[in-house]
Design a protein around this motif. Structure first.
Motif, PDB file in Angstrom:
ATOM      1  N   LYS A 428      16.854 -11.753 -21.876  1.00  0.00           N
ATOM      2  CA  LYS A 428      16.979 -10.377 -22.374  1.00  0.00           C
ATOM      3  C   LYS A 428      16.555 -10.293 -23.842  1.00  0.00           C
ATOM      4  CE  LYS A 428      21.237  -9.733 -20.748  1.00  0.00           C
ATOM      5  NZ  LYS A 428      22.521  -9.012 -20.523  1.00  0.00           N
ATOM      6  N   ALA A 429      16.814 -11.345 -24.609  1.00  0.00           N
ATOM      7  CA  ALA A 429      16.358 -11.368 -26.002  1.00  0.00           C
ATOM      8  C   ALA A 429      14.836 -11.328 -26.064  1.00  0.00           C
ATOM      9  CB  ALA A 429      16.889 -12.607 -26.715  1.00  0.00           C
ATOM     10  N   LEU A 430      14.178 -12.025 -25.131  1.00  0.00           N
ATOM     11  CA  LEU A 430      12.716 -12.010 -25.108  1.00  0.00           C
ATOM     12  C   LEU A 430      12.194 -10.642 -24.699  1.00  0.00           C
ATOM     13  CD1 LEU A 430      11.932 -15.544 -23.629  1.00  0.00           C
ATOM     14  CD2 LEU A 430      12.088 -14.813 -26.013  1.00  0.00           C
ATOM     15  N   PHE A 431      12.920  -9.942 -23.826  1.00  0.00           N
ATOM     16  CA  PHE A 431      12.541  -8.565 -23.492  1.00  0.00           C
ATOM     17  C   PHE A 431      12.709  -7.661 -24.715  1.00  0.00           C
ATOM     18  CE2 PHE A 431      12.609  -9.699 -19.014  1.00  0.00           C
ATOM     19  CZ  PHE A 431      11.621  -8.872 -18.504  1.00  0.00           C
ATOM     20  N   ALA A 432      13.729  -7.923 -25.518  1.00  0.00           N
ATOM     21  CA  ALA A 432      13.897  -7.162 -26.753  1.00  0.00           C
ATOM     22  C   ALA A 432      12.698  -7.378 -27.675  1.00  0.00           C
ATOM     23  CB  ALA A 432      15.192  -7.579 -27.449  1.00  0.00           C
ATOM     24  N   ARG A 433      12.236  -8.607 -27.731  1.00  0.00           N
ATOM     25  CA  ARG A 433      11.049  -8.899 -28.547  1.00  0.00           C
ATOM     26  C   ARG A 433       9.839  -8.113 -28.057  1.00  0.00           C
ATOM     27  NH1 ARG A 433       9.367 -15.043 -28.925  1.00  0.00           N
ATOM     28  NH2 ARG A 433       8.532 -14.657 -26.841  1.00  0.00           N
ATOM     29  N   ALA A 434       9.666  -8.086 -26.733  1.00  0.00           N
ATOM     30  CA  ALA A 434       8.546  -7.333 -26.168  1.00  0.00           C
ATOM     31  C   ALA A 434       8.687  -5.841 -26.474  1.00  0.00           C
ATOM     32  CB  ALA A 434       8.472  -7.560 -24.660  1.00  0.00           C
ATOM     33  N   THR A 435       9.912  -5.326 -26.393  1.00  0.00           N
ATOM     34  CA  THR A 435      10.137  -3.916 -26.685  1.00  0.00           C
ATOM     35  C   THR A 435       9.775  -3.593 -28.132  1.00  0.00           C
ATOM     36  OG1 THR A 435      11.945  -3.829 -25.059  1.00  0.00           O
ATOM     37  CG2 THR A 435      11.864  -2.082 -26.707  1.00  0.00           C
ATOM     38  N   LEU A 436      10.135  -4.477 -29.053  1.00  0.00           N
ATOM     39  CA  LEU A 436       9.843  -4.275 -30.469  1.00  0.00           C
ATOM     40  C   LEU A 436       8.338  -4.244 -30.733  1.00  0.00           C
ATOM     41  CD1 LEU A 436      11.138  -3.880 -33.238  1.00  0.00           C
ATOM     42  CD2 LEU A 436      11.160  -6.371 -33.509  1.00  0.00           C
ATOM     43  N   GLN A 437       7.571  -4.934 -29.903  1.00  0.00           N
ATOM     44  CA  GLN A 437       6.122  -4.928 -30.056  1.00  0.00           C
ATOM     45  C   GLN A 437       5.503  -3.592 -29.667  1.00  0.00           C
ATOM     46  OE1 GLN A 437       5.910  -9.309 -28.211  1.00  0.00           O
ATOM     47  NE2 GLN A 437       3.875  -8.475 -28.598  1.00  0.00           N
ATOM     48  N   ALA A 438       6.246  -2.753 -28.923  1.00  0.00           N
ATOM     49  CA  ALA A 438       5.730  -1.473 -28.425  1.00  0.00           C
ATOM     50  C   ALA A 438       4.384  -1.671 -27.729  1.00  0.00           C
ATOM     51  CB  ALA A 438       5.603  -0.466 -29.567  1.00  0.00           C
ATOM     52  N   PRO A 439       4.354  -2.486 -26.677  1.00  0.00           N
ATOM     53  CA  PRO A 439       3.073  -2.854 -26.072  1.00  0.00           C
ATOM     54  C   PRO A 439       2.495  -1.749 -25.190  1.00  0.00           C
ATOM     55  CG  PRO A 439       4.861  -3.822 -24.820  1.00  0.00           C
ATOM     56  CD  PRO A 439       5.491  -3.134 -25.999  1.00  0.00           C
ATOM     57  N   LEU A 440       1.181  -1.813 -25.017  1.00  0.00           N
ATOM     58  CA  LEU A 440       0.506  -1.019 -23.988  1.00  0.00           C
ATOM     59  C   LEU A 440       0.632  -1.707 -22.638  1.00  0.00           C
ATOM     60  CD1 LEU A 440      -2.832  -0.455 -25.935  1.00  0.00           C
ATOM     61  CD2 LEU A 440      -1.068   1.279 -25.559  1.00  0.00           C
ATOM     62  N   LEU A 441       0.603  -3.043 -22.697  1.00  0.00           N
ATOM     63  CA  LEU A 441       0.587  -3.869 -21.490  1.00  0.00           C
ATOM     64  C   LEU A 441       1.611  -4.980 -21.637  1.00  0.00           C
ATOM     65  CD1 LEU A 441      -0.787  -4.805 -18.789  1.00  0.00           C
ATOM     66  CD2 LEU A 441      -2.392  -6.103 -20.219  1.00  0.00           C
ATOM     67  N   LEU A 442       2.466  -5.130 -20.635  1.00  0.00           N
ATOM     68  CA  LEU A 442       3.489  -6.176 -20.647  1.00  0.00           C
ATOM     69  C   LEU A 442       3.233  -7.128 -19.483  1.00  0.00           C
ATOM     70  CD1 LEU A 442       6.124  -7.426 -21.668  1.00  0.00           C
ATOM     71  CD2 LEU A 442       7.382  -5.738 -20.305  1.00  0.00           C
ATOM     72  N   LEU A 443       3.050  -8.396 -19.788  1.00  0.00           N
ATOM     73  CA  LEU A 443       2.777  -9.438 -18.794  1.00  0.00           C
ATOM     74  C   LEU A 443       4.040 -10.276 -18.614  1.00  0.00           C
ATOM     75  CD1 LEU A 443      -0.670 -10.621 -20.248  1.00  0.00           C
ATOM     76  CD2 LEU A 443      -0.280  -8.834 -18.540  1.00  0.00           C
ATOM     77  N   LEU A 444       4.559 -10.327 -17.394  1.00  0.00           N
ATOM     78  CA  LEU A 444       5.813 -11.028 -17.116  1.00  0.00           C
ATOM     79  C   LEU A 444       5.568 -12.109 -16.071  1.00  0.00           C
ATOM     80  CD1 LEU A 444       8.145  -7.898 -16.787  1.00  0.00           C
ATOM     81  CD2 LEU A 444       7.730  -9.295 -18.830  1.00  0.00           C
ATOM     82  N   ASP A 445       5.808 -13.351 -16.446  1.00  0.00           N
ATOM     83  CA  ASP A 445       5.623 -14.485 -15.534  1.00  0.00           C
ATOM     84  C   ASP A 445       6.995 -14.981 -15.089  1.00  0.00           C
ATOM     85  OD1 ASP A 445       4.560 -16.508 -14.060  1.00  0.00           O
ATOM     86  OD2 ASP A 445       3.614 -17.569 -15.732  1.00  0.00           O
ATOM     87  N   GLU A 446       7.359 -14.702 -13.851  1.00  0.00           N
ATOM     88  CA  GLU A 446       8.660 -15.076 -13.280  1.00  0.00           C
ATOM     89  C   GLU A 446       9.800 -14.647 -14.217  1.00  0.00           C
ATOM     90  OE1 GLU A 446       8.862 -16.149 -10.333  1.00  0.00           O
ATOM     91  OE2 GLU A 446       7.050 -17.238  -9.817  1.00  0.00           O
ATOM     92  N   PRO A 447       9.943 -13.332 -14.449  1.00  0.00           N
ATOM     93  CA  PRO A 447      10.867 -12.859 -15.498  1.00  0.00           C
ATOM     94  C   PRO A 447      12.339 -13.085 -15.208  1.00  0.00           C
ATOM     95  CG  PRO A 447      10.025 -11.016 -14.213  1.00  0.00           C
ATOM     96  CD  PRO A 447       9.239 -12.214 -13.790  1.00  0.00           C
ATOM     97  N   THR A 448      12.709 -13.377 -13.948  1.00  0.00           N
ATOM     98  CA  THR A 448      14.130 -13.607 -13.659  1.00  0.00           C
ATOM     99  C   THR A 448      14.406 -15.048 -13.254  1.00  0.00           C
ATOM    100  OG1 THR A 448      13.903 -12.925 -11.330  1.00  0.00           O
ATOM    101  CG2 THR A 448      14.426 -11.209 -12.935  1.00  0.00           C
ATOM    102  N   LYS A 449      13.495 -15.943 -13.576  1.00  0.00           N
ATOM    103  CA  LYS A 449      13.679 -17.346 -13.229  1.00  0.00           C
ATOM    104  C   LYS A 449      14.877 -17.923 -13.981  1.00  0.00           C
ATOM    105  CE  LYS A 449      11.253 -21.813 -13.311  1.00  0.00           C
ATOM    106  NZ  LYS A 449       9.983 -22.500 -13.672  1.00  0.00           N
ATOM    107  N   GLY A 450      15.785 -18.529 -13.226  1.00  0.00           N
ATOM    108  CA  GLY A 450      16.911 -19.213 -13.842  1.00  0.00           C
ATOM    109  C   GLY A 450      17.992 -18.313 -14.389  1.00  0.00           C
TER     110      GLY A 450
END
Length: 532
Positions: A428-450
């Protein structure tokens, strides 16, 4: 079970409530290649770890040439004559070829390492098995295919009687694959070594194997000679629903003969590009003929506000595609467009600047800096935005980080090292980082692994919010069919490094059909009619 060979009898292994293996029995015979096939999560890796001593089964037994074995670690398995070459190679980059081959079994004379003798033997192995490197070359200087062969050479040097190969051709080009499979046949035919080959590629299985074993849901559902089992039967055994019991070769062949394997995809609809544009927004990313790094002609488009799921077997090119878009891998051929303009990132920094965010599958390896706090990890990609006159505006930066962290409900101390958080909260902290970037495109590789089921639901909510409220285009790679059919708006399938751009609305495709699409030889475009 009696007789020569590596014999497994009734092995079971559970992780909490999850049964990874249930009453698995099989035989790996000397002088034969036994192929082990199965879908993502079928239990193949658990079986290999059990045979190589990395895991201890809950029940069952292992015998080698008639002698009962009890492995407490990989060294026990190695001493008994088993060598395992994992997909993630275990070589040490900072050591030479010879040092890696003899690692743990160094030759000593008079208390001194016999470097010259080990180098000579390593050179002999390199020459015999087509490794172009020299004994004194550092492993880090070798391409992937050569490293793979060094792993095999190490197993041979250990005088292994049984070699377990875990997806050995995933990162290899066609010519390299042929070379490796030729080496496997030599080991079997000339030295009488027994090989267990884990492989998703049926062409390779039928080219080199003598026997094929299929796993599904931790159980053996197929066990027969390659001469008696056709490809359709193999696919049906893997992707079909067999309940809790094994399916013998004849039964599987009968099922396929009734035509079920041919008709199960007839109900799958595809969705046109025009329909997706009407439902979502303008294309954000367009990939056309993308090739390189074992990708072969990838065509794919994702729209603003759309969650596009990518499904495929291990090694199908899903992660390579994401990392190419992110600039971590070079783009050799084809083109990318971002918001209609040519996009050819040469580094992740360029991709981030263009509005692309990426969450790695292996967060502990390349997802975050362990010694840093969650706040420090969150702000890393956007530091440049908070520098004025060469001075970092830390208070403003921290305020922004606190804001996005509060949006994802982190449980734990965000000012402590990020490793102090649970896996779900790290993610979830890494998702917060992505949110702060305000991206046009978000690439998620196995986002719920582990992560646990509670964190998984929260992560789904975060992804949906980014797509629906922030209008972010999201691409999600997942090995879990149910995750994609629940989370994604649309789903594309990768096979053998390729994707033809055909997209399925999640409402029209089931988990079983996704599996069949991933294994099918035919183009998925033929699976069913297009929706308007």
């Amino acid at each position: 079970m009696t007789g020569e060979g590596l014999l497994v009898d009734g092995i079971s292994k559970s992780y909490g409530p999850t049964n990874a293996l249930t009453d698995v029995s099989l035989a790996i015979r000397p002088g034969r290649v036994t192929a082990l096939i199965g879908h993502n999560g079928a239990g193949k890796s658990t079986l290999l770890r059990s045979l190589s001593g990395a895991e201890v089964p809950d029940s069952g037994s292992i015998r080698i040439d008639g002698e009962a074995q009890s492995f407490t670690g990989p060294r026990d398995a190695s001493t008994a004559g088993i060598a395992c070459v994992y997909q993630e190679l275990s070589l040490v980059d900072q050591l030479t070829v010879a040092q890696n081959i003899f690692l743990g079994q160094e030759q000593v004379s008079g208390g001194v390492l016999s470097r010259r003798q080990m180098n000579r033997r390593a050179d002999e192995l390199c020459a015999e098995y087509g490794i172009t490197a020299r004994a004194t070359d550092l492993i880090s200087s070798l391409p992937v295919a050569q490293r793979q062969m060094v792993e095999v050479a190490r197993a041979i040097n250990q005088k292994a009687k049984y070699i377990l190969l875990d997806e050995p051709t995933t990162a290899l080009e066609e010519q390299q694959v042929e070379h490796l499979l030729g080496i496997v046949r030599r080991l079997v035919d000339e030295q009488g070594i027994g090989v267990l080959l884990v492989d998703h590629k049926l062409d390779e299985v039928f080219a080199v194997a003598d026997h094929v074993i299929g796993l599904s849901g931790g159980r053996i559902v197929l066990d027969g000679s390659v001469e008696d089992v056709d490809r359709a039967a193999v696919i049906e055994a893997i992707v079909g629903d067999h309940g809790s019991g094994p399916v013998d070769t004849a039964a599987v062949a009968a099922i396929v003969g009734d035509g079920l394997g041919e008709t199960s995809l007839e109900s799958v609809e595809t969705v046109s590009e025009a329909a997706r544009a009407r439902e979502f927004g303008a294309p954000v990313l367009e990939a056309t003929g993308l090739s390189g790094n074992n990708l072969h002609g990838v065509d794919l488009t994702v729209h603003a506000g759309e969650i596009l799921g990518i499904y495929g077997l291990v090694g199908s090119g899903r992660t390579r595609f994401l990392r190419t878009v992110y600039g971590a891998f070079p783009l050799a051929e084809g083109s990318l467009k971002l918001l209609g303009k040519p996009f050819r990132p040469k580094s992740p920094a360029q991709a981030i600047k263009a509005g692309v965010a990426f969450l790695s599958e292996e967060r502990k390896f390349d997802g975050f800096v362990p010694q840093m706090s969650s706040i420090e990890n969150v702000v890393l990609p956007v530091l440049g935005k908070y520098i004025r006159g060469g001075v970092l505006r830390w208070r403003a930066l921290k305020g922004s980080a606190d804001d996005v962290l509060s949006q994802v409900s982190i449980r734990g101390q965000v000012s402590a090292p990020i490793t102090s958080l649970s896996g779900g909260n790290q993610q979830k902290a890494l998702f917060a980082r992505a949110t702060l970037q305000a991206p046009l495109l978000l690439l998620l590789d196995e986002p719920t692994k582990g992560v646990d089921i509670g964190a998984k639901r929260e992560i789904y909510g975060i992804i949906r919010t980014l797509a629906a409220e922030k209008n972010v285009a999201v691409i999600v790679v997942s090995s879990e069919e149910e995750e994609l059919t629940e989370l994604a708006d649309s789903i594309a399938v990768f096979r053998g490094g390729s994707c033809d751009g055909v997209v399925y609305p999640r409402s029209s495709v089931t988990a079983a059909q996704l599996r069949e699409l991933a294994w099918a030889d035919a183009s998925p475009a033929s699976a069913g009619p297009s929706a308007p």
